[in-house]
Scaffold this active site. Structure first.
Site, PDB file in Angstrom:
ATOM      1  N   LYS A 202       7.022  -9.748   1.820  1.00  0.00           N
ATOM      2  CA  LYS A 202       5.986  -8.889   2.403  1.00  0.00           C
ATOM      3  C   LYS A 202       6.388  -8.456   3.817  1.00  0.00           C
ATOM      4  O   LYS A 202       6.930  -9.263   4.583  1.00  0.00           O
ATOM      5  CB  LYS A 202       4.676  -9.687   2.454  1.00  0.00           C
TER       6      LYS A 202
ATOM      7  N   SER B 247      -5.546 -12.349  -0.186  1.00  0.00           N
ATOM      8  CA  SER B 247      -4.446 -11.369  -0.244  1.00  0.00           C
ATOM      9  C   SER B 247      -3.224 -11.782  -1.047  1.00  0.00           C
ATOM     10  O   SER B 247      -2.330 -10.968  -1.262  1.00  0.00           O
ATOM     11  CB  SER B 247      -3.995 -11.005   1.171  1.00  0.00           C
TER      12      SER B 247
ATOM     13  N   SER C 216      -4.069  -7.832   0.149  1.00  0.00           N
ATOM     14  CA  SER C 216      -3.144  -6.978   0.854  1.00  0.00           C
ATOM     15  C   SER C 216      -1.687  -7.090   0.418  1.00  0.00           C
ATOM     16  O   SER C 216      -0.906  -6.184   0.690  1.00  0.00           O
ATOM     17  CB  SER C 216      -3.227  -7.285   2.350  1.00  0.00           C
TER      18      SER C 216
END
Lengths: 95, 485
Positions: B76, B175, B151
């Site tokens: 990420k 997330s 997310s």
């Protein structure tokens, strides 16, 4: 309670975010719906509850007061949008 | 081996060890997949040259003693990577190149892995659909026009599309678990303090926690073992002996007590979520676990609490973006204050600005007690609910999300309806507990649904074991047609 446009502009000023006049109405609507949702908490009586300030059952560690790095000025300045030799440059503050 | 990339991390590790495939061949296979999957928009940055170089280095001198020997990994874009652009999905960090490496990614590299690229995410991890990213929507490989969750949406999309053998995300309110649920993959939010937060772009520091996203529970245990551990540089890092999750993984859950909280059956929940939950209960019961009805009475207050605590912390964390030391700077404005205001207005997207304003307001003079202090008190009640329940049960089983993946644009006009996505995941963050989302079935549209196992603090091994046993008996398998290439 409800947030009016003036309050939102004041909070934006505190947060150092300029708000586009055209967007103030939709922002006001969104924030009010969020605050309406948040205010469900008022249903609960919490007079005798201690606030939770840390989820860990440990107090914060302290470390020895020793220098562990240094001489990294160039690394620190590397990502600066505007610099002059070893300084960050900002718009003029003092006349 | 043409289909190496659809195998699990543990299978790939075995192939590398037995020299059935080289690290270079493996890396090339992923690069090819990534190049064919531009439509998914799951990558912000790729580091192919660096990855190929590292793969060759491994092949020349293979060390198979490590947990992640010779494995390319995409992560990420919230983890700072040395000399590789790190954006947090934001325009304000679009030109930011860290001169340091986050502890969690460094742990992965020290275990033999290397970087393949940086994955798209909601801006500053604020979002549940990856629609707030400055770099555009990410597509869920399950179906065109479907969100991958958020997310960590780039992470879930890339993993499900075979663009990385495993990945890592961060979870502040769901997330990791919600995108895992939306893509039929496994996601774990560890106990607060188990994985170092050092070098991760901060959102809400009392809630943020990094964790693995993988195709199987076994892979999840390997990744957790590699990334976790005490770190002096994070003041909230827990100092304890490192656990060997992968070696200790076992599927005997006989006699374990599983709590079923009645408050997780919410109004208007689709029938299929209820059916999935029933299916999960039956699987665990058939494996010898004992189901126990429990109550977590303050569950409905978790989201409102979260939407005070998280924006409050975010507003103070994001005060650092001032256009002076790093990141984007606006050219507009006649003085320093105007430069700040324009920089932040142009640099942040709408959702981030909204949350900074909420946070600034709830912390401002005259409102602090009514909002922030109130939320901290309710947070105490939510934590106590879990503490009470865990005197009676070993773990708690709930659905991961109240729905399957939705369409792009479906919820963007109503922030509260978007926030409701995290209704089952947020309580865990407030209480600092570990929770595992497992793929468990499909809804009638054929989209994946997940179930969540919540454990006691630092009881990751137990929920991984239950998940491992569940996985073997659930029979779920992601069948994704590669429509994008």
């Amino acid at each position: 309670m409800s947030l009016d446009k003036e309050k939102i502009k004041h909070v934006a000023k505190l947060a150092r975010i300029s708000v586009d006049e055209a967007k103030v109405d939709s922002l006001t609507k969104d924030l009010n719906s969020i605050f309406k949702f948040i205010e469900q908490l008022n249903e609960l009586n919490t007079d005798k509850v201690e606030p939770l300030t840390s989820i860990l059952n440990q107090s914060l560690r302290s470390r020895k007061d020793e220098i562990s790095d240094g001489k990294i000025r160039e690394k620190i300045l590397k990502n600066s949008p505007k610099k002059n030799e070893e300084f960050f440059v900002v718009p003029k503050v003092v006349e | 081996m043409s289909n190496i990339t659809n195998q699990s991390l543990s299978e790939i590790l075995e192939s590398i060890k037995l020299k059935k495939i080289s690290s270079l061949e493996l890396t090339q296979a992923y690069i090819k997949n990534i190049e064919n999957a531009k439509k998914l928009n799951s990558f912000v940055t790729t580091t192919f040259d660096q990855a190929l170089e590292n793969a060759k280095k491994f092949d020349n001198k293979p060390n198979n003693e490590q947990l992640l020997s010779g494995i390319p990994l995409a992560v990420k874009d919230l983890f700072c990577t040395e000399n590789v652009k790190t954006t947090a999905g934001s325009n304000i960090l679009n030109n930011f190149i860290p001169s340091y490496e986050s502890t969690v990614t460094k742990n992965l590299w020290n275990n033999g892995a290397f970087l393949l690229g940086k994955l798209n995410c909601d801006e500053f991890a604020m979002g549940s659909s990856n629609e707030t990213s400055f770099f555009g929507n990410v597509i869920n490989p399950i179906g065109d026009q479907l969100v991958p969750g958020g997310s960590s949406g780039g992470s879930s999309s890339a993993l499900a599309a075979d663009l990385t053998p495993a990945t890592i995300g961060t979870d502040t309110g769901g997330s990791i678990r919600q995108p895992a649920s939306f893509t039929g993959t496994v996601g774990l939010k560890p106990t607060y303090g188990l994985c170092s937060r050092w070098g991760i772009v901060a959102f809400a520091s009392s809630l943020d926690q990094a964790g693995p996203m993988t195709k199987t529970v076994n892979d999840c245990s390997i990744m957790l073992e590699a990334m976790s551990g005490f770190d002096e540089k994070d003041s909230t890092s827990i100092n304890k002996k490192k656990e060997i999750y992968s070696k200790n993984l076992k599927d005997n859950i006989k006699g374990l007590k599983i709590g079923i909280p009645k408050e997780y059956r919410v109004d208007n929940m689709p029938k299929e979520i209820d059916e999935l939950w029933e299916k999960g209960k039956k699987i665990l019961k058939d494996l010898g676990a004992q189901l126990i009805d429990i109550s977590l009475p303050h569950t409905k207050y978790a989201l409102p609490t979260y939407y005070i605590v998280a924006p409050a912390e975010a507003s103070s964390n994001l005060a650092r973006y001032d256009g002076v030391r790093y990141g984007y700077r606006s050219e507009k404005g006649k003085d320093l204050i105007e430069m700040y205001e324009n920089t932040r207005s142009e640099g942040f997207g709408d959702e981030v600005k909204r949350r900074i304003l909420i946070g600034t307001y709830v912390l401002s003079s005259g409102y602090y007690d009514a909002y922030y202090l109130k939320a901290q008190k309710v947070r105490q009640l939510i934590k106590k609910d879990f503490d009470d329940s865990f005197t009676k049960v070993d773990a708690i089983l709930t659905p991961s999300t109240p729905s399957s993946a939705f369409k792009i644009g479906e919820k963007t006009n109503d922030p509260v309806s978007m926030y409701l996505n995290d209704i089952f995941t947020v309580p865990v963050n407030l209480a600092g507990l570990p929770a595992l989302s497992l793929p468990a079935g499909l809804d009638k549209k054929g989209y994946p649904l997940g179930l969540q196992l919540i454990g006691k603090a630092l009881d990751e091994q137990k929920i991984l074991n239950i998940g491992y046993a569940f996985e073997k008996n659930c029979g779920y398998k992601n069948e994704i047609k590669k429509w994008w290439s």
